[in-house]
Design a protein around this motif. Sequence first.
Motif, PDB file in Angstrom:
ATOM      1  N   ASP A  38       0.848  -1.213   0.000  1.00 32.76           N
ATOM      2  CA  ASP A  38       0.000   0.000   0.000  1.00 32.76           C
ATOM      3  C   ASP A  38       0.877   1.255   0.000  1.00 32.76           C
ATOM      4  O   ASP A  38       0.630   2.199  -0.748  1.00 32.76           O
ATOM      5  CB  ASP A  38      -0.859   0.052   1.279  1.00 32.76           C
ATOM      6  CG  ASP A  38      -2.033  -0.907   1.223  1.00 32.76           C
ATOM      7  OD1 ASP A  38      -2.378  -1.361   0.118  1.00 32.76           O
ATOM      8  OD2 ASP A  38      -2.586  -1.210   2.299  1.00 32.76           O
ATOM      9  N   TYR A  39       1.906   1.220   0.839  1.00 34.91           N
ATOM     10  CA  TYR A  39       2.785   2.391   0.979  1.00 34.91           C
ATOM     11  C   TYR A  39       3.512   2.680  -0.339  1.00 34.91           C
ATOM     12  O   TYR A  39       3.533   3.821  -0.817  1.00 34.91           O
ATOM     13  CB  TYR A  39       3.793   2.147   2.114  1.00 34.91           C
ATOM     14  CG  TYR A  39       4.683   3.333   2.377  1.00 34.91           C
ATOM     15  CD1 TYR A  39       4.274   4.373   3.206  1.00 34.91           C
ATOM     16  CD2 TYR A  39       5.935   3.437   1.760  1.00 34.91           C
ATOM     17  CE1 TYR A  39       5.087   5.481   3.428  1.00 34.91           C
ATOM     18  CE2 TYR A  39       6.756   4.537   1.977  1.00 34.91           C
ATOM     19  CZ  TYR A  39       6.327   5.556   2.808  1.00 34.91           C
ATOM     20  OH  TYR A  39       7.125   6.654   3.010  1.00 34.91           O
ATOM     21  N   LEU A  40       4.071   1.612  -0.933  1.00 35.06           N
ATOM     22  CA  LEU A  40       4.823   1.797  -2.187  1.00 35.06           C
ATOM     23  C   LEU A  40       3.892   2.228  -3.324  1.00 35.06           C
ATOM     24  O   LEU A  40       4.264   3.042  -4.175  1.00 35.06           O
ATOM     25  CB  LEU A  40       5.557   0.500  -2.553  1.00 35.06           C
ATOM     26  CG  LEU A  40       6.771   0.163  -1.684  1.00 35.06           C
ATOM     27  CD1 LEU A  40       7.269  -1.251  -1.948  1.00 35.06           C
ATOM     28  CD2 LEU A  40       7.900   1.166  -1.932  1.00 35.06           C
ATOM     29  N   GLN A  41       2.681   1.652  -3.331  1.00 28.67           N
ATOM     30  CA  GLN A  41       1.747   2.012  -4.415  1.00 28.67           C
ATOM     31  C   GLN A  41       1.295   3.457  -4.300  1.00 28.67           C
ATOM     32  O   GLN A  41       1.035   4.110  -5.306  1.00 28.67           O
ATOM     33  CB  GLN A  41       0.566   1.053  -4.430  1.00 28.67           C
ATOM     34  CG  GLN A  41       0.915  -0.207  -5.225  1.00 28.67           C
ATOM     35  CD  GLN A  41      -0.258  -1.124  -5.445  1.00 28.67           C
ATOM     36  OE1 GLN A  41      -1.085  -1.268  -4.553  1.00 28.67           O
ATOM     37  NE2 GLN A  41      -0.334  -1.766  -6.595  1.00 28.67           N
ATOM     38  N   LYS A  42       1.195   3.926  -3.070  1.00 28.99           N
ATOM     39  CA  LYS A  42       0.790   5.334  -2.872  1.00 28.99           C
ATOM     40  C   LYS A  42       1.863   6.264  -3.463  1.00 28.99           C
ATOM     41  O   LYS A  42       1.548   7.257  -4.108  1.00 28.99           O
ATOM     42  CB  LYS A  42       0.623   5.603  -1.374  1.00 28.99           C
ATOM     43  CG  LYS A  42      -0.461   6.591  -1.095  1.00 28.99           C
ATOM     44  CD  LYS A  42      -0.934   6.500   0.314  1.00 28.99           C
ATOM     45  CE  LYS A  42      -0.876   7.881   0.939  1.00 28.99           C
ATOM     46  NZ  LYS A  42      -0.770   7.844   2.369  1.00 28.99           N
ATOM     47  N   ILE A  43       3.113   5.891  -3.276  1.00 27.60           N
ATOM     48  CA  ILE A  43       4.196   6.704  -3.867  1.00 27.60           C
ATOM     49  C   ILE A  43       4.235   6.463  -5.380  1.00 27.60           C
ATOM     50  O   ILE A  43       4.423   7.376  -6.173  1.00 27.60           O
ATOM     51  CB  ILE A  43       5.566   6.323  -3.246  1.00 27.60           C
ATOM     52  CG1 ILE A  43       5.581   6.678  -1.770  1.00 27.60           C
ATOM     53  CG2 ILE A  43       6.712   7.003  -3.977  1.00 27.60           C
ATOM     54  CD1 ILE A  43       6.819   6.195  -1.036  1.00 27.60           C
ATOM     55  N   GLY A  44       4.061   5.209  -5.758  1.00 28.38           N
ATOM     56  CA  GLY A  44       4.151   4.826  -7.178  1.00 28.38           C
ATOM     57  C   GLY A  44       5.542   4.317  -7.477  1.00 28.38           C
ATOM     58  O   GLY A  44       6.534   5.018  -7.186  1.00 28.38           O
ATOM     59  N   MET A  45       5.663   3.124  -8.050  1.00 28.87           N
ATOM     60  CA  MET A  45       6.986   2.539  -8.276  1.00 28.87           C
ATOM     61  C   MET A  45       7.806   3.345  -9.290  1.00 28.87           C
ATOM     62  O   MET A  45       9.027   3.359  -9.231  1.00 28.87           O
ATOM     63  CB  MET A  45       6.872   1.067  -8.702  1.00 28.87           C
ATOM     64  CG  MET A  45       6.431   0.134  -7.584  1.00 28.87           C
ATOM     65  SD  MET A  45       7.347   0.331  -6.031  1.00 28.87           S
ATOM     66  CE  MET A  45       8.958  -0.308  -6.473  1.00 28.87           C
ATOM     67  N   LYS A  46       7.111   4.056 -10.195  1.00 31.75           N
ATOM     68  CA  LYS A  46       7.860   4.897 -11.138  1.00 31.75           C
ATOM     69  C   LYS A  46       8.549   6.029 -10.385  1.00 31.75           C
ATOM     70  O   LYS A  46       9.662   6.431 -10.721  1.00 31.75           O
ATOM     71  CB  LYS A  46       6.912   5.479 -12.189  1.00 31.75           C
ATOM     72  CG  LYS A  46       6.590   4.497 -13.286  1.00 31.75           C
ATOM     73  CD  LYS A  46       5.920   5.191 -14.442  1.00 31.75           C
ATOM     74  CE  LYS A  46       5.604   4.164 -15.502  1.00 31.75           C
ATOM     75  NZ  LYS A  46       4.411   4.493 -16.272  1.00 31.75           N
ATOM     76  N   ASN A  47       7.863   6.538  -9.357  1.00 26.41           N
ATOM     77  CA  ASN A  47       8.457   7.619  -8.562  1.00 26.41           C
ATOM     78  C   ASN A  47       9.581   7.106  -7.668  1.00 26.41           C
ATOM     79  O   ASN A  47      10.558   7.815  -7.422  1.00 26.41           O
ATOM     80  CB  ASN A  47       7.382   8.311  -7.717  1.00 26.41           C
ATOM     81  CG  ASN A  47       6.419   9.083  -8.594  1.00 26.41           C
ATOM     82  OD1 ASN A  47       6.820   9.624  -9.635  1.00 26.41           O
ATOM     83  ND2 ASN A  47       5.153   9.107  -8.219  1.00 26.41           N
ATOM     84  N   VAL A  48       9.422   5.852  -7.176  1.00 24.95           N
ATOM     85  CA  VAL A  48      10.505   5.244  -6.388  1.00 24.95           C
ATOM     86  C   VAL A  48      11.747   5.177  -7.268  1.00 24.95           C
ATOM     87  O   VAL A  48      12.847   5.572  -6.880  1.00 24.95           O
ATOM     88  CB  VAL A  48      10.112   3.831  -5.892  1.00 24.95           C
ATOM     89  CG1 VAL A  48      11.305   3.126  -5.247  1.00 24.95           C
ATOM     90  CG2 VAL A  48       8.944   3.903  -4.910  1.00 24.95           C
ATOM     91  N   ARG A  49      11.538   4.694  -8.486  1.00 22.32           N
ATOM     92  CA  ARG A  49      12.654   4.560  -9.436  1.00 22.32           C
ATOM     93  C   ARG A  49      13.276   5.928  -9.748  1.00 22.32           C
ATOM     94  O   ARG A  49      14.494   6.096  -9.737  1.00 22.32           O
ATOM     95  CB  ARG A  49      12.131   3.887 -10.714  1.00 22.32           C
ATOM     96  CG  ARG A  49      13.104   3.868 -11.876  1.00 22.32           C
ATOM     97  CD  ARG A  49      14.269   2.960 -11.613  1.00 22.32           C
ATOM     98  NE  ARG A  49      15.191   2.889 -12.729  1.00 22.32           N
ATOM     99  CZ  ARG A  49      16.497   2.678 -12.581  1.00 22.32           C
ATOM    100  NH1 ARG A  49      17.012   2.508 -11.397  1.00 22.32           N
ATOM    101  NH2 ARG A  49      17.280   2.606 -13.633  1.00 22.32           N
ATOM    102  N   ARG A  50      12.410   6.915  -9.996  1.00 23.56           N
ATOM    103  CA  ARG A  50      12.899   8.256 -10.336  1.00 23.56           C
ATOM    104  C   ARG A  50      13.748   8.819  -9.188  1.00 23.56           C
ATOM    105  O   ARG A  50      14.817   9.370  -9.393  1.00 23.56           O
ATOM    106  CB  ARG A  50      11.685   9.161 -10.593  1.00 23.56           C
ATOM    107  CG  ARG A  50      11.998  10.388 -11.403  1.00 23.56           C
ATOM    108  CD  ARG A  50      10.736  11.090 -11.842  1.00 23.56           C
ATOM    109  NE  ARG A  50       9.895  10.283 -12.707  1.00 23.56           N
ATOM    110  CZ  ARG A  50       8.571  10.232 -12.660  1.00 23.56           C
ATOM    111  NH1 ARG A  50       7.914  10.924 -11.752  1.00 23.56           N
ATOM    112  NH2 ARG A  50       7.890   9.495 -13.512  1.00 23.56           N
ATOM    113  N   HIS A  51      13.257   8.625  -7.963  1.00 24.44           N
ATOM    114  CA  HIS A  51      13.953   9.131  -6.787  1.00 24.44           C
ATOM    115  C   HIS A  51      15.330   8.465  -6.650  1.00 24.44           C
ATOM    116  O   HIS A  51      16.339   9.139  -6.416  1.00 24.44           O
ATOM    117  CB  HIS A  51      13.106   8.843  -5.547  1.00 24.44           C
ATOM    118  CG  HIS A  51      13.711   9.320  -4.270  1.00 24.44           C
ATOM    119  ND1 HIS A  51      13.905  10.658  -3.984  1.00 24.44           N
ATOM    120  CD2 HIS A  51      14.199   8.643  -3.199  1.00 24.44           C
ATOM    121  CE1 HIS A  51      14.483  10.775  -2.802  1.00 24.44           C
ATOM    122  NE2 HIS A  51      14.670   9.561  -2.303  1.00 24.44           N
TER     123      HIS A  51
END
Length: 398
Positions: free
Chosen positions: A276-289
Amino acid sequence: MNYQNDFPLIKNRGITYFDSGATTLKPQSVIDAVVNFYTHHTANIHRGIHILSEEATELYEESKEKVANFLNTKPENVIYVKNATEGLNFASAMIDFSKGDKVLTSVTEHHSNLLPWLLLKKQGVIVDFVDIDENGKLNMDELVEKAKGAKVMAFSHASNVIGTINPVSEISKIAREVGAISVIDAAQSVPHLPVNFSKLDVDFLAFSGHKMLAPSGTGGLLVKEGFTKTCTPPIAGGGTIEDVTLTDIKWASGAEKFEGGTPNIEGAIGLGAAVDYLQKIGMKNVRRHELELLNRFYSNIQDLPLTTYGPKPNERTGLVTFTLKSRLDGKMDIHAHDIADFLNARKIAVRSGKHCAHPLHYRLNIPASTRASFHVYNTTDEVDALFLALKEVVEAFS
Ligand SMILES: Cc1ncc(COP(=O)(O)O)c(C=O)c1O
C-alpha cells in the motif's frame, strides 16, 4: 520527495541508512499493521470458525490480493515464502530434474540463486554460466548460444552488487524458444522498479518482503498459471491438502498447496501494508527518486580515487558498489571493512564484504567491496554527506 518522517528509526537513531540492499527500514504504517494484528486479530488462518480466525484469514488473503495486484498476477499464483532464498529453493525443488539436464545462470548471481542450482549437480545436473562484459552487462550472445538445450534459465532481475538490470523479457523469450523454464530472482528489482509478472512472461519469480519495507520472514514465489497444479510441493503438511487418506492425497488448489504449516500471518499483513505504501508513492516515482540519488553520487565522486562497478545509472538499480584507494600512492586499496567502519563512526550505514556474491567478486578480481544502497527515505543531502565522509576516509588513509 522526502519520506523520512514516515520512518521512525531515522528520527529515533539519526543514522543515515544506506544498507537497503540488505534490508529496508519500515514505515510507521507497516509497524502499525503488524501491531494492529497482534492487538486486535491474533488467530490462526484457514482453520477456525470463530471470528478472530475469520478476521485473520481475511487480512491474510487481502495481503495476497494486494501483492498479486502490485505485481500483476492472480492471488492463487502467489506462494508466500519466508524470503527470496526460500522462493528460489522452492522453484528448484518444484522442477523435475534428470541426469544431464542443464541449468543456465550467470557469474553475477547472489548465492541464493546459485547454490540451489549447484546442489543439483549431485543428481547429475549440469550448471553453466553466462559471463558479463566490461560494463557489467550480461553477454547476450553467449546467453543465446548456451541457452540451447537448457532445462532451466535462472537469472537475477537486478544484481545486488553491480546493480545491472537484466533484460528479463528477452531472457524469458529465449527460454520459451528453447523450451526452458525461466526462474527470476527479483529480490533487488521488486523493491525498486515497477515489475509486471505477467508482462515479463517468466515461469517463476522470487522476491523478499523485508527488502521492500515489509517485515522480515516475508516474501513470495510467483508461478505461472498452471504450475501450482502440476508441481509437487517441496514441503507438505497442515493446510496443503483438500483431503488425505492413509494412501491418497488430494492437494489443495492454488498456492495453498505450497504453504505447509502456519504461515507468517502478521508478516504477510505487514507486507500488504508495505505494498500500500509503495503504491501510494508509485513505483515509477521510487525509481525516479533512486535515479536522482544515483546521479548525485556519480556527479560527486569525480575527484575521488574510487572505482565503481556495473553499468551507468539508468541501466542499474539504486545502489553503488565501489572500491577506494588511498590518495598517497594511488595504488593501495582501502579495505571495504575499514571504509564501513569509518563511515559507521559518522553514523552512516553501508555494507562491506562480498555481499553473498563471491563468484562475482572473483570475476571482478577484487577481494571485497563497499556498497551504498538506496531507498525512498534517502535524500540527496545524505548522498552529499556520504561523499564528504568518503573524502575523509581517503585523507585518513593517505
Ligand atoms: C539478488 C539477491 N537475491 C537473493 C537474495 C536473498 O534474499 P533473502 O536473504 O531475503 O532470501 C538477496 C539478498 O540480498 C539478493 O540481493
